[in-house]
Design a protein around this motif. Structure first.
Motif, PDB file in Angstrom:
ATOM      1  N   GLU A 214     -10.922-110.807 -27.576  1.00 45.45           N
ATOM      2  CA  GLU A 214     -11.978-111.653 -27.036  1.00 45.45           C
ATOM      3  C   GLU A 214     -13.358-111.135 -27.405  1.00 45.45           C
ATOM      4  O   GLU A 214     -14.365-111.797 -27.175  1.00 45.45           O
ATOM      5  CB  GLU A 214     -11.843-111.738 -25.513  1.00 45.45           C
ATOM      6  CG  GLU A 214     -10.584-112.489 -25.098  1.00 45.45           C
ATOM      7  CD  GLU A 214     -10.310-112.378 -23.621  1.00 45.45           C
ATOM      8  OE1 GLU A 214     -11.228-111.893 -22.898  1.00 45.45           O
ATOM      9  OE2 GLU A 214      -9.227-112.757 -23.181  1.00 45.45           O
ATOM     10  N   GLY A 215     -13.411-109.927 -27.937  1.00 50.17           N
ATOM     11  CA  GLY A 215     -14.685-109.413 -28.414  1.00 50.17           C
ATOM     12  C   GLY A 215     -15.679-109.048 -27.336  1.00 50.17           C
ATOM     13  O   GLY A 215     -16.878-109.086 -27.578  1.00 50.17           O
ATOM     14  N   HIS A 216     -15.194-108.675 -26.144  1.00 53.06           N
ATOM     15  CA  HIS A 216     -16.121-108.217 -25.114  1.00 53.06           C
ATOM     16  C   HIS A 216     -15.462-107.093 -24.332  1.00 53.06           C
ATOM     17  O   HIS A 216     -14.341-106.681 -24.639  1.00 53.06           O
ATOM     18  CB  HIS A 216     -16.556-109.362 -24.182  1.00 53.06           C
ATOM     19  CG  HIS A 216     -15.412-110.093 -23.594  1.00 53.06           C
ATOM     20  ND1 HIS A 216     -14.548-109.553 -22.673  1.00 53.06           N
ATOM     21  CD2 HIS A 216     -14.968-111.348 -23.839  1.00 53.06           C
ATOM     22  CE1 HIS A 216     -13.648-110.422 -22.331  1.00 53.06           C
ATOM     23  NE2 HIS A 216     -13.854-111.523 -23.027  1.00 53.06           N
ATOM     24  N   GLU A 217     -16.106-106.600 -23.316  1.00 57.74           N
ATOM     25  CA  GLU A 217     -15.624-105.409 -22.615  1.00 57.74           C
ATOM     26  C   GLU A 217     -14.774-105.751 -21.395  1.00 57.74           C
ATOM     27  O   GLU A 217     -14.823-105.089 -20.375  1.00 57.74           O
ATOM     28  CB  GLU A 217     -16.824-104.550 -22.180  1.00 57.74           C
ATOM     29  CG  GLU A 217     -17.616-104.022 -23.351  1.00 57.74           C
ATOM     30  CD  GLU A 217     -18.785-103.177 -22.914  1.00 57.74           C
ATOM     31  OE1 GLU A 217     -19.030-103.108 -21.689  1.00 57.74           O
ATOM     32  OE2 GLU A 217     -19.450-102.603 -23.771  1.00 57.74           O
ATOM     33  N   SER A 218     -14.004-106.803 -21.509  1.00 56.44           N
ATOM     34  CA  SER A 218     -13.160-107.183 -20.375  1.00 56.44           C
ATOM     35  C   SER A 218     -11.775-106.557 -20.460  1.00 56.44           C
ATOM     36  O   SER A 218     -10.914-106.835 -19.643  1.00 56.44           O
ATOM     37  CB  SER A 218     -13.018-108.713 -20.316  1.00 56.44           C
ATOM     38  OG  SER A 218     -12.324-109.173 -21.462  1.00 56.44           O
ATOM     39  N   GLY A 219     -11.535-105.722 -21.474  1.00 57.45           N
ATOM     40  CA  GLY A 219     -10.210-105.135 -21.677  1.00 57.45           C
ATOM     41  C   GLY A 219      -9.716-104.362 -20.478  1.00 57.45           C
ATOM     42  O   GLY A 219      -8.558-104.497 -20.074  1.00 57.45           O
ATOM     43  N   ILE A 220     -10.565-103.535 -19.877  1.00 60.14           N
ATOM     44  CA  ILE A 220     -10.140-102.723 -18.747  1.00 60.14           C
ATOM     45  C   ILE A 220      -9.762-103.597 -17.559  1.00 60.14           C
ATOM     46  O   ILE A 220      -8.714-103.424 -16.936  1.00 60.14           O
ATOM     47  CB  ILE A 220     -11.242-101.728 -18.354  1.00 60.14           C
ATOM     48  CG1 ILE A 220     -11.443-100.721 -19.489  1.00 60.14           C
ATOM     49  CG2 ILE A 220     -10.884-101.009 -17.059  1.00 60.14           C
ATOM     50  CD1 ILE A 220     -12.570 -99.732 -19.237  1.00 60.14           C
ATOM     51  N   SER A 221     -10.615-104.582 -17.276  1.00 60.06           N
ATOM     52  CA  SER A 221     -10.335-105.472 -16.161  1.00 60.06           C
ATOM     53  C   SER A 221      -9.052-106.262 -16.401  1.00 60.06           C
ATOM     54  O   SER A 221      -8.215-106.418 -15.509  1.00 60.06           O
ATOM     55  CB  SER A 221     -11.507-106.425 -15.944  1.00 60.06           C
ATOM     56  OG  SER A 221     -11.212-107.353 -14.935  1.00 60.06           O
ATOM     57  N   GLU A 222      -8.891-106.756 -17.648  1.00 62.23           N
ATOM     58  CA  GLU A 222      -7.712-107.523 -17.982  1.00 62.23           C
ATOM     59  C   GLU A 222      -6.453-106.666 -17.911  1.00 62.23           C
ATOM     60  O   GLU A 222      -5.394-107.124 -17.468  1.00 62.23           O
ATOM     61  CB  GLU A 222      -7.854-108.125 -19.385  1.00 62.23           C
ATOM     62  CG  GLU A 222      -6.620-108.881 -19.887  1.00 62.23           C
ATOM     63  CD  GLU A 222      -6.254-110.075 -19.033  1.00 62.23           C
ATOM     64  OE1 GLU A 222      -5.093-110.526 -19.126  1.00 62.23           O
ATOM     65  OE2 GLU A 222      -7.105-110.538 -18.260  1.00 62.23           O
ATOM     66  N   SER A 223      -6.550-105.403 -18.322  1.00 56.78           N
ATOM     67  CA  SER A 223      -5.393-104.524 -18.278  1.00 56.78           C
ATOM     68  C   SER A 223      -4.931-104.304 -16.843  1.00 56.78           C
ATOM     69  O   SER A 223      -3.733-104.292 -16.560  1.00 56.78           O
ATOM     70  CB  SER A 223      -5.714-103.174 -18.939  1.00 56.78           C
ATOM     71  OG  SER A 223      -6.574-102.406 -18.129  1.00 56.78           O
ATOM     72  N   ARG A 224      -5.885-104.144 -15.942  1.00 55.75           N
ATOM     73  CA  ARG A 224      -5.532-103.940 -14.540  1.00 55.75           C
ATOM     74  C   ARG A 224      -4.883-105.199 -13.975  1.00 55.75           C
ATOM     75  O   ARG A 224      -3.907-105.128 -13.215  1.00 55.75           O
ATOM     76  CB  ARG A 224      -6.764-103.556 -13.734  1.00 55.75           C
ATOM     77  CG  ARG A 224      -7.311-102.181 -14.117  1.00 55.75           C
ATOM     78  CD  ARG A 224      -8.732-102.025 -13.661  1.00 55.75           C
ATOM     79  NE  ARG A 224      -8.829-101.936 -12.223  1.00 55.75           N
ATOM     80  CZ  ARG A 224      -9.925-102.286 -11.533  1.00 55.75           C
ATOM     81  NH1 ARG A 224     -10.966-102.776 -12.150  1.00 55.75           N
ATOM     82  NH2 ARG A 224      -9.939-102.161 -10.225  1.00 55.75           N
ATOM     83  N   ARG A 225      -5.420-106.357 -14.354  1.00 56.27           N
ATOM     84  CA  ARG A 225      -4.847-107.613 -13.884  1.00 56.27           C
ATOM     85  C   ARG A 225      -3.417-107.772 -14.400  1.00 56.27           C
ATOM     86  O   ARG A 225      -2.493-108.103 -13.652  1.00 56.27           O
ATOM     87  CB  ARG A 225      -5.695-108.802 -14.353  1.00 56.27           C
ATOM     88  CG  ARG A 225      -5.242-110.152 -13.759  1.00 56.27           C
ATOM     89  CD  ARG A 225      -5.949-111.304 -14.450  1.00 56.27           C
ATOM     90  NE  ARG A 225      -5.424-111.481 -15.790  1.00 56.27           N
ATOM     91  CZ  ARG A 225      -4.315-112.159 -16.073  1.00 56.27           C
ATOM     92  NH1 ARG A 225      -3.615-112.728 -15.103  1.00 56.27           N
ATOM     93  NH2 ARG A 225      -3.901-112.286 -17.308  1.00 56.27           N
ATOM     94  N   GLN A 226      -3.205-107.502 -15.706  1.00 55.88           N
ATOM     95  CA  GLN A 226      -1.883-107.657 -16.297  1.00 55.88           C
ATOM     96  C   GLN A 226      -0.902-106.649 -15.712  1.00 55.88           C
ATOM     97  O   GLN A 226       0.278-106.954 -15.477  1.00 55.88           O
ATOM     98  CB  GLN A 226      -1.961-107.487 -17.822  1.00 55.88           C
ATOM     99  CG  GLN A 226      -0.660-107.836 -18.534  1.00 55.88           C
ATOM    100  CD  GLN A 226      -0.239-109.275 -18.288  1.00 55.88           C
ATOM    101  OE1 GLN A 226      -1.031-110.195 -18.494  1.00 55.88           O
ATOM    102  NE2 GLN A 226       0.999-109.470 -17.850  1.00 55.88           N
ATOM    103  N   THR A 227      -1.385-105.434 -15.464  1.00 61.51           N
ATOM    104  CA  THR A 227      -0.542-104.417 -14.838  1.00 61.51           C
ATOM    105  C   THR A 227      -0.089-104.882 -13.463  1.00 61.51           C
ATOM    106  O   THR A 227       1.090-104.738 -13.090  1.00 61.51           O
ATOM    107  CB  THR A 227      -1.300-103.084 -14.703  1.00 61.51           C
ATOM    108  OG1 THR A 227      -1.631-102.600 -15.997  1.00 61.51           O
ATOM    109  CG2 THR A 227      -0.452-102.033 -13.996  1.00 61.51           C
ATOM    110  N   ALA A 228      -1.014-105.442 -12.692  1.00 64.38           N
ATOM    111  CA  ALA A 228      -0.679-105.921 -11.353  1.00 64.38           C
ATOM    112  C   ALA A 228       0.396-107.004 -11.408  1.00 64.38           C
ATOM    113  O   ALA A 228       1.346-107.006 -10.626  1.00 64.38           O
ATOM    114  CB  ALA A 228      -1.935-106.452 -10.659  1.00 64.38           C
ATOM    115  N   ILE A 229       0.263-107.927 -12.359  1.00 64.69           N
ATOM    116  CA  ILE A 229       1.242-109.009 -12.494  1.00 64.69           C
ATOM    117  C   ILE A 229       2.608-108.454 -12.880  1.00 64.69           C
ATOM    118  O   ILE A 229       3.645-108.836 -12.333  1.00 64.69           O
ATOM    119  CB  ILE A 229       0.762-110.044 -13.535  1.00 64.69           C
ATOM    120  CG1 ILE A 229      -0.486-110.779 -13.002  1.00 64.69           C
ATOM    121  CG2 ILE A 229       1.872-111.041 -13.875  1.00 64.69           C
ATOM    122  CD1 ILE A 229      -1.149-111.689 -14.005  1.00 64.69           C
TER     123      ILE A 229
END
Length: 308
Positions: free
Chosen positions: A259-274
């Protein structure tokens, strides 16, 4: 006799809980406690526990008839969200046995007893006093109306949970107390010694005294097996949680890069939770694992359901 500390045989189902429930007096006591009835004649019960369920090469824990109703009881020391499906398979086998001499193609209506499903949980994972597991939670597609549903109520019988039930039902309290003592001693001793100490102590204090005196060797072997099985399954689950956490972090980082932005950390936590939620971990533990608030995790999980 060699020590039983290898990977447990999943088809072996003889446990102390099952052996206790083979006694109609004890089974009736449990039934009265959870149903609110006050029957005194154990012969009102007709036990029909499956000897060998065809789908999984194992038998269900306890099933019986009373008041023209069918009750299926299961004991669990490790939480599994798949129990509704297992119970459905058991139910199919039980109904098949009950109607084998009936003409299911005829015009006459064949009557069957309505089922009730109950799970007694006393594992080490912290779970609420009561939880309802539904077959529909396992469906791969969303439906506005479920044509087939099965609800199983899970009761936590560990010390400190469901105090009114354990005060009412001595056999459940004694079983939970015995199991707790095995675990207590196993924190410091080899499991064989831990079980022996728990048996001696419980006999002295009148906890499952008759059963342990009459079945001492069998009870010891079953307890060693149960403890090793519980430990093994817990280790398997912890390993799966860690794998899911790492996979979620990787997917999240990749998503952030794409996605070309710094949302990787937030997205990783969300995906981990799921991922962890799919494996059966409760929201509080997920929040600790991904270092987020419970509210944030609940939002992620709800959002994940919407995206399916």
């Amino acid at each position: 006799m060699s020590k039983q500390n290898s990977v447990p045989n999943r088809t072996y189902k003889s446990t102390i809980f099952i052996r206790l429930m083979e006694d109609k007096r004890k089974l009736l006591e449990v039934y009265n406690a959870v149903s609110g009835n006050h029957y005194t004649d154990p012969e009102l019960l007709t036990i029909n526990t499956l000897e060998n369920a065809i789908y999984m090469s194992i038998k269900n824990d306890v099933s019986f008839l009373i008041d023209s109703r069918l009750y299926l009881y299961e004991h669990q020391s490790t939480y599994s969200p798949n129990l509704p499906l297992r119970m459905l398979l058991y139910l199919g086998d039980l109904y098949a046995g009950m109607t084998e001499n009936e003409n299911l193609y005829g015009r006459k209506l064949v009557k069957i007893p309505p089922p009730q499903f109950l799970i007694f949980y006393n594992g080490q994972e912290e779970l609420p006093d009561q939880r309802t597991l539904r077959l529909s939670d396992m469906y791969a597609a969303e439906e506005t109306e479920h044509k087939l549903e099965l609800e199983a109520v899970m009761l936590n019988i560990n010390a400190g949970h469901n105090p009114e039930l354990l005060e009412t039902c001595s056999v459940l309290w004694e079983y939970a107390e015995y199991t707790a003592r095995v675990r207590k001693y196993a924190r410091e001793l080899p499991v064989e010694d831990a079980v022996e100490n728990a048996i001696v102590e419980c006999i002295e204090e009148g906890i499952l005294e008759d059963f342990l005196r009459k079945n001492r060797a069998e009870a010891k072997n079953m307890s060693i097996y149960e403890y090793n099985q519980e430990k093994h399954l817990r280790q398997e689950r912890e390993a799966s949680w860690e794998e899911g956490r790492e996979a979620g972090i990787r997917e999240g980082r990749e998503a952030g890069i794409r996605e070309g932005h710094e949302s990787g950390i937030s997205e990783s936590r969300r995906q981990t939770a799921i991922n962890l939620s799919k494996m059966g971990m409760d929201v509080e533990k997920i929040a600790r694992a991904v270092e987020a608030s419970v509210e944030e995790v609940q939002t992620w999980l709800a959002d994940g359901d919407v995206r399916k």
